[in-house]
Write a protein that holds these residues in place. Sequence first.
Motif, mmCIF file in Angstrom:
data_model
loop_
_atom_site.group_PDB
_atom_site.id
_atom_site.type_symbol
_atom_site.label_atom_id
_atom_site.label_comp_id
_atom_site.label_asym_id
_atom_site.label_seq_id
_atom_site.Cartn_x
_atom_site.Cartn_y
_atom_site.Cartn_z
ATOM 1 N N TYR A 1 1.008 -1.364 -0.491
ATOM 2 C CA TYR A 1 0.256 0.214 -0.140
ATOM 3 C C TYR A 1 1.016 1.258 -0.303
ATOM 4 C CZ TYR A 1 -3.843 -2.860 1.412
ATOM 5 O OH TYR A 1 -4.854 -3.957 0.879
ATOM 6 N N ASP B 1 -10.129 -16.426 2.652
ATOM 7 C CA ASP B 1 -10.652 -15.451 0.618
ATOM 8 C C ASP B 1 -11.810 -16.212 0.314
ATOM 9 O OD1 ASP B 1 -11.368 -13.857 -1.531
ATOM 10 O OD2 ASP B 1 -10.239 -15.402 -1.794
ATOM 11 N N GLU C 1 -3.632 -5.966 -8.063
ATOM 12 C CA GLU C 1 -4.735 -5.307 -7.672
ATOM 13 C C GLU C 1 -6.053 -5.775 -7.481
ATOM 14 O OE1 GLU C 1 -7.422 -2.063 -7.274
ATOM 15 O OE2 GLU C 1 -5.460 -1.490 -8.355
ATOM 16 N N ARG C 2 -6.075 -7.485 -7.930
ATOM 17 C CA ARG C 2 -6.974 -8.351 -7.951
ATOM 18 C C ARG C 2 -6.816 -8.477 -6.387
ATOM 19 N NH1 ARG C 2 -8.115 -12.835 -10.811
ATOM 20 N NH2 ARG C 2 -10.787 -12.406 -9.979
ATOM 21 N N ARG D 1 -4.636 -6.616 -3.990
ATOM 22 C CA ARG D 1 -5.293 -6.099 -3.116
ATOM 23 C C ARG D 1 -7.036 -5.586 -2.462
ATOM 24 N NH1 ARG D 1 -1.455 -0.786 -4.258
ATOM 25 N NH2 ARG D 1 -2.691 -0.907 -6.023
ATOM 26 N N GLU D 2 -7.658 -6.093 -3.179
ATOM 27 C CA GLU D 2 -9.120 -5.513 -3.378
ATOM 28 C C GLU D 2 -9.242 -6.525 -2.412
ATOM 29 O OE1 GLU D 2 -11.325 -5.817 -7.412
ATOM 30 O OE2 GLU D 2 -10.290 -3.873 -7.949
ATOM 31 N N ASP E 1 -8.255 -5.624 0.820
ATOM 32 C CA ASP E 1 -9.590 -4.916 1.620
ATOM 33 C C ASP E 1 -10.694 -5.126 1.914
ATOM 34 O OD1 ASP E 1 -7.214 -2.937 1.153
ATOM 35 O OD2 ASP E 1 -8.541 -1.730 -1.041
ATOM 36 N N LEU E 2 -11.203 -6.089 1.059
ATOM 37 C CA LEU E 2 -12.888 -6.042 1.248
ATOM 38 C C LEU E 2 -12.446 -7.224 2.997
ATOM 39 C CD1 LEU E 2 -15.531 -7.299 0.489
ATOM 40 C CD2 LEU E 2 -14.462 -9.529 -0.393
#
Length: 321
Positions: A216, A246, A266-267, A269-270, A273-274
Amino acid sequence: MHTLSEYLSIVEQALKDLDYPSEPSGLYEPIRYILDGGGKRLRPVLVLASCEAFGAPVETSVNQAVAIEMFHNFTLLHDDVMDRADMRRGRPTVHKKWDERTAILSGDAMLTLSGMISGIGCSDSQLRNVTALMQRTAMQIYEGQQYDMDFETDRDVSVDDYLNMIRLKTAVLLGCACALGAVMAGADKKSVEAMYSYGERLGLAFQLRDDLLDTYGDPIVFGKEIGGDILNDKKTWLLINAMAEDKSGVLAEEIVRPSEPAVKIERVREVYDLLGLPQRCQSLIDTYVDAAVALLDGVRITPAARNFFVRLAEQSRSRNY
């Protein structure tokens, strides 16, 4: 107490003043090269500050500060060979600038030099304590490195396994640095142990913050590209928790059939975040920082010294580089 910048100046000057033999240049030039490459110099600063905190002149522990920085860079030199890393601190690694044989041999020399330098200026009792600290810490770091290597192929790594690995690979050297300074100042055993524990907890917070920054952080401020841990499927606190929690299948898919780098970062990291992993990791960092600060209440150091170590711990809570 000196300021952080003053301690850093003392360390840099001491490293510049090291008197290496002129020959064989193939052994000593790589040592100069890696030590001249900069770095945070946190470990030698901890040695000097801890020594001064217990009332001894900072010069009392300069050799031990140099020794621990020499040892730290020895581990980096060998790590770079094992990891096949091409760059370190914005410059080619030793095994890329020279070759692997040179990196291994110069690293061996750094380990020996560290032991030689660490004993300079010690009384007999200090020498016993310094040697025991350095040797115990070295073995723990080697253990941590082996665990880190094992984790590359082990899919059943727990959070506790990971925290123990970073304690051994990273945190114990910060603990050793704090304890060395206290030993050189003649502090009592209880104070030495408290300072060791302070440094160890600081090291845990430091490494966890590195995990966050690798995913991040701002690459310009952090000093390297973001997402390397994700691209390498490195077992970090973030990935281990995500693998356990997950339910989307995204993480498993990216490990088995990874997307192109930017998309994978990006995927993943998403997913983090979730699951709220950045906030949870930061909460753990805060816990270690708070524990480190609390340990300072158990040692008799001046208010100025306590403030220095508190500020250092607080900076590790939210550093961005």
